[in-house]
Each structure stands twice: as structure tokens, then as C-alpha cells.
Design a protein around this motif. Sequence first.
Motif, PDB file in Angstrom:
ATOM      1  N   HIS A 138       0.875  -1.178   0.000  1.00 17.78           N
ATOM      2  CA  HIS A 138       0.000   0.000   0.000  1.00 17.78           C
ATOM      3  C   HIS A 138       0.911   1.226   0.000  1.00 17.78           C
ATOM      4  N   PRO A 139       0.750   2.145  -0.938  1.00 18.35           N
ATOM      5  CA  PRO A 139       1.690   3.272  -1.008  1.00 18.35           C
ATOM      6  C   PRO A 139       1.811   4.038   0.299  1.00 18.35           C
ATOM      7  N   GLY A 140       0.685   4.209   1.010  1.00 13.74           N
ATOM      8  CA  GLY A 140       0.741   4.893   2.305  1.00 13.74           C
ATOM      9  C   GLY A 140      -0.315   5.974   2.427  1.00 13.74           C
ATOM     10  N   SER A 141      -0.427   6.533   3.629  1.00 11.26           N
ATOM     11  CA  SER A 141      -1.392   7.607   3.906  1.00 11.26           C
ATOM     12  C   SER A 141      -0.649   8.837   4.394  1.00 11.26           C
ATOM     13  N   HIS A 142      -1.037   9.994   3.858  1.00 12.71           N
ATOM     14  CA  HIS A 142      -0.300  11.218   4.207  1.00 12.71           C
ATOM     15  C   HIS A 142      -0.744  11.820   5.540  1.00 12.71           C
ATOM     16  N   VAL A 143      -1.714  11.188   6.202  1.00 12.27           N
ATOM     17  CA  VAL A 143      -2.243  11.574   7.529  1.00 12.27           C
ATOM     18  C   VAL A 143      -2.437  13.082   7.674  1.00 12.27           C
ATOM     19  N   GLY A 144      -3.052  13.683   6.657  1.00 14.69           N
ATOM     20  CA  GLY A 144      -3.454  15.082   6.746  1.00 14.69           C
ATOM     21  C   GLY A 144      -2.449  16.088   6.235  1.00 14.69           C
ATOM     22  N   GLU A 145      -1.268  15.637   5.830  1.00 17.27           N
ATOM     23  CA  GLU A 145      -0.223  16.570   5.395  1.00 17.27           C
ATOM     24  C   GLU A 145      -0.264  16.872   3.896  1.00 17.27           C
ATOM     25  N   GLY A 146      -1.170  16.199   3.189  1.00 13.74           N
ATOM     26  CA  GLY A 146      -1.332  16.480   1.767  1.00 13.74           C
ATOM     27  C   GLY A 146      -0.600  15.496   0.863  1.00 13.74           C
ATOM     28  N   VAL A 147      -1.141  15.344  -0.341  1.00 16.59           N
ATOM     29  CA  VAL A 147      -0.627  14.356  -1.296  1.00 16.59           C
ATOM     30  C   VAL A 147       0.824  14.632  -1.673  1.00 16.59           C
ATOM     31  N   ASP A 148       1.182  15.893  -1.916  1.00 16.44           N
ATOM     32  CA  ASP A 148       2.541  16.214  -2.361  1.00 16.44           C
ATOM     33  C   ASP A 148       3.592  15.772  -1.345  1.00 16.44           C
ATOM     34  N   LYS A 149       3.341  16.096  -0.074  1.00 12.56           N
ATOM     35  CA  LYS A 149       4.278  15.690   0.981  1.00 12.56           C
ATOM     36  C   LYS A 149       4.335  14.169   1.099  1.00 12.56           C
ATOM     37  N   GLY A 150       3.162  13.552   1.020  1.00  9.03           N
ATOM     38  CA  GLY A 150       3.092  12.086   1.137  1.00  9.03           C
ATOM     39  C   GLY A 150       3.864  11.390   0.027  1.00  9.03           C
ATOM     40  N   ILE A 151       3.658  11.837  -1.207  1.00 10.07           N
ATOM     41  CA  ILE A 151       4.359  11.221  -2.345  1.00 10.07           C
ATOM     42  C   ILE A 151       5.863  11.433  -2.215  1.00 10.07           C
ATOM     43  N   ALA A 152       6.282  12.625  -1.821  1.00 11.76           N
ATOM     44  CA  ALA A 152       7.717  12.898  -1.641  1.00 11.76           C
ATOM     45  C   ALA A 152       8.324  11.956  -0.608  1.00 11.76           C
ATOM     46  N   SER A 153       7.565  11.676   0.447  1.00 10.17           N
ATOM     47  CA  SER A 153       8.043  10.784   1.503  1.00 10.17           C
ATOM     48  C   SER A 153       8.122   9.333   1.024  1.00 10.17           C
ATOM     49  N   ILE A 154       7.123   8.908   0.251  1.00  3.23           N
ATOM     50  CA  ILE A 154       7.135   7.548  -0.328  1.00  3.23           C
ATOM     51  C   ILE A 154       8.353   7.384  -1.242  1.00  3.23           C
ATOM     52  N   VAL A 155       8.565   8.371  -2.098  1.00  6.33           N
ATOM     53  CA  VAL A 155       9.699   8.335  -3.029  1.00  6.33           C
ATOM     54  C   VAL A 155      11.012   8.245  -2.257  1.00  6.33           C
ATOM     55  N   LYS A 156      11.130   9.058  -1.211  1.00 10.21           N
ATOM     56  CA  LYS A 156      12.342   9.063  -0.379  1.00 10.21           C
ATOM     57  C   LYS A 156      12.583   7.679   0.224  1.00 10.21           C
ATOM     58  N   GLY A 157      11.515   7.100   0.770  1.00 10.11           N
ATOM     59  CA  GLY A 157      11.632   5.777   1.391  1.00 10.11           C
ATOM     60  C   GLY A 157      12.013   4.695   0.399  1.00 10.11           C
ATOM     61  N   LEU A 158      11.366   4.694  -0.764  1.00 12.30           N
ATOM     62  CA  LEU A 158      11.681   3.681  -1.778  1.00 12.30           C
ATOM     63  C   LEU A 158      13.110   3.855  -2.281  1.00 12.30           C
ATOM     64  N   ASN A 159      13.552   5.096  -2.383  1.00 15.23           N
ATOM     65  CA  ASN A 159      14.937   5.326  -2.800  1.00 15.23           C
ATOM     66  C   ASN A 159      15.943   4.849  -1.752  1.00 15.23           C
ATOM     67  N   GLU A 160      15.503   4.770  -0.497  1.00 19.28           N
ATOM     68  CA  GLU A 160      16.391   4.243   0.547  1.00 19.28           C
ATOM     69  C   GLU A 160      16.528   2.725   0.475  1.00 19.28           C
ATOM     70  N   VAL A 161      15.453   2.047   0.047  1.00 16.98           N
ATOM     71  CA  VAL A 161      15.488   0.565   0.101  1.00 16.98           C
ATOM     72  C   VAL A 161      15.785  -0.096  -1.240  1.00 16.98           C
ATOM     73  N   LEU A 162      15.472   0.555  -2.347  1.00 14.11           N
ATOM     74  CA  LEU A 162      15.658  -0.084  -3.655  1.00 14.11           C
ATOM     75  C   LEU A 162      17.040   0.222  -4.222  1.00 14.11           C
ATOM     76  N   THR A 163      17.724  -0.826  -4.660  1.00 13.30           N
ATOM     77  CA  THR A 163      19.029  -0.663  -5.298  1.00 13.30           C
ATOM     78  C   THR A 163      18.999  -1.374  -6.648  1.00 13.30           C
ATOM     79  N   ALA A 164      20.085  -1.244  -7.390  1.00 10.29           N
ATOM     80  CA  ALA A 164      20.180  -1.926  -8.686  1.00 10.29           C
ATOM     81  C   ALA A 164      20.132  -3.441  -8.510  1.00 10.29           C
ATOM     82  N   ASP A 165      20.464  -3.913  -7.290  1.00  9.44           N
ATOM     83  CA  ASP A 165      20.528  -5.361  -7.044  1.00  9.44           C
ATOM     84  C   ASP A 165      19.298  -5.928  -6.347  1.00  9.44           C
ATOM     85  N   THR A 166      18.318  -5.085  -6.042  1.00 13.21           N
ATOM     86  CA  THR A 166      17.097  -5.595  -5.392  1.00 13.21           C
ATOM     87  C   THR A 166      16.499  -6.707  -6.255  1.00 13.21           C
TER      88      THR A 166
END
Length: 301
Positions: free
Chosen positions: A110-138
Motif C-alpha cells: 500500500h503506497p501509504g497515507s499522508h495523515v493530513g499533510e497532503g498528497v505532495d508531501k506524502g508522495i515525496a516521503s514515499i519516493v524518499k523511502g523507496l529510494n532508501e530501500v531499492l538498489t540496482a541489485d534488489t
Amino acid sequence: MLKLGCHVGMSGKEMMLGSVKDAVAFGANTFMLYTGAPQNTRRKDISELRIQEAHELMAQNGIEEFVVHAPYIINLANTVNPATYEIAVEFLAKEIDRATAMGSQTIVLHPGSHVGEGVDKGIASIVKGLNEVLTADTACHIALETMAGKGSEIGRNFEELARIYDGVSHNDKLRVCFDTCHTSDAGYDIIHDFDGVVEKFDRLIGKDQIAVFHMNDSKNEPGAAKDRHENFGFGKIGFEPLMYIMNHPDFMEVPKILESPYIKDPENSKKSYEPFKREIAMIRNGKFDPKMREKVVEDNR
């Protein structure tokens, strides 16, 4: 050949072997599981999951692939509570390792819920998190689930998912899980115009990115943004539209997973029964059985 399965449990001493036994008993040739309880981070060691025995039983029964579902507690979109976000990133990385060790190519998230902070902030946070865990070798894909749009959920439309794709560095590791209940509840007309919906999805993301379907009917009218599943063919989407998607030539190789509600015993409110064996048989037969739910209750008496 239709790849049809359902959500199965994984617990006790048999763990993944028990999951495969359930799938086989239900007549499934694919399945989906959690690697542990979806509401917490407690997990058995990988060595205790009985993976090799599970794969031997899969091979004996022609089951080539299965899907892992990430737990609901992972919320990469939460910018209000840094601890929630940190747990999400750390635990998702562990789930990728577990899914890979178990032999799955796909983790539904599930992509996640922005808990009231708005879609833009939520998407930026999801992107940040995925960039932390996904590598070329995943070694497996994260399949972002299409959501119904209740509360502050992100992923209620294809544009939001496309924005996540755009921000993720290793987005070749991303895929999409197309949930029929959620997309209908979000307002997409999959009942009368599934091909039109797919065309829109294809323009924004690419239909080849759909790695799994959750084949769920809905208790709600299209556009209700509520997310309440119904048994296959018994809800507001209906049997024929769901079967059209089930047998769509563009997606024959894509696993179709049932997440149907259990059927309550009308004479004993404490008892409810899994519907999957009957549902899978009905789908393979290609004909709606209005008595299916009563038969499930009879089977268990």
C-alpha cells in the motif's frame, strides 16, 4: 493458462509449507501471503519458514509463482511521525530480504497515507523511502497497490502512482498491483469500460507494469471511496465484469488473487468460513453460482 489463487495464511510449525498446502486444497495455482502478522513486526527466522519443502510441494502441483503482501503497518507516506517512517523503511528492507529468500518476485505494498499533510508531501516521503530501500541489485519488485481513496490514502488514481514512479531512481524495481474493488471504489469504470481504464493506465504507467491483480468485488457503488470487499460476483461490480478482467488476453500471465471476505455462519455468529475453494471452482467453471455462499456454509457443517 489462468493463474488464479487467493490469500493464504502462514503460521504454526508448517509456515510456508502450510501456505502451499492451503493453496493446493483450494484448487489454486498461485497464492499470496504475509511473511508474518500484518499488524506487527514480529517475524520468525527465515530458517524456520520451511521454504524448501514448500517449493517442492509447489513444483509437484504446478505452482510457479506466488506473491508477498507487505504488512499494513508500513507507511512510507507519514511525515508527521518520523519514527513511523523509520520503522517503515527499515521493515520494508527486511521484507524484501524475506520475500527474496522465500522465492517471490513481487511484494504488494500500500503506497501509504499522508495523515493530513497532503498528497505532495506524502508522495515525496514515499519516493524518499523507496529510494532508501531499492538498489540496482534488489531481487524482487515492489508492486504499488491501487487504492480506494478512503481517508488520506495515496494511490487513489493512476496519476499518483505515476508520480511515485517518476521520483524513484530504480523504478525498474517498481510494479503495480491492480485491485478491482479499489479501482471501482476510486471511480474508475471497470464495469463498463475496463479497456478504457487500461488505456489510461497504459498511457500513464504502462500496462506491462501490472504484476498482480487483486480480484475483489465491492460492497459499495463505484466511486464510494470506501474499500469493502465482497465475495466474487456478489457485489456492485458483478460476476461478468470481473470475469472479463479475469480472462483478459493482455493479462493472462499475471497472477489473479482473491481477497474475498469469509462467509459468516447464519446460525452461529462466531463462525465464518473461507470461500476460496468454492470461488475458485466457480470462476474456473465460468458460471455464476448464486448459492455459492450457502454451499460454503454447508461444506463446513
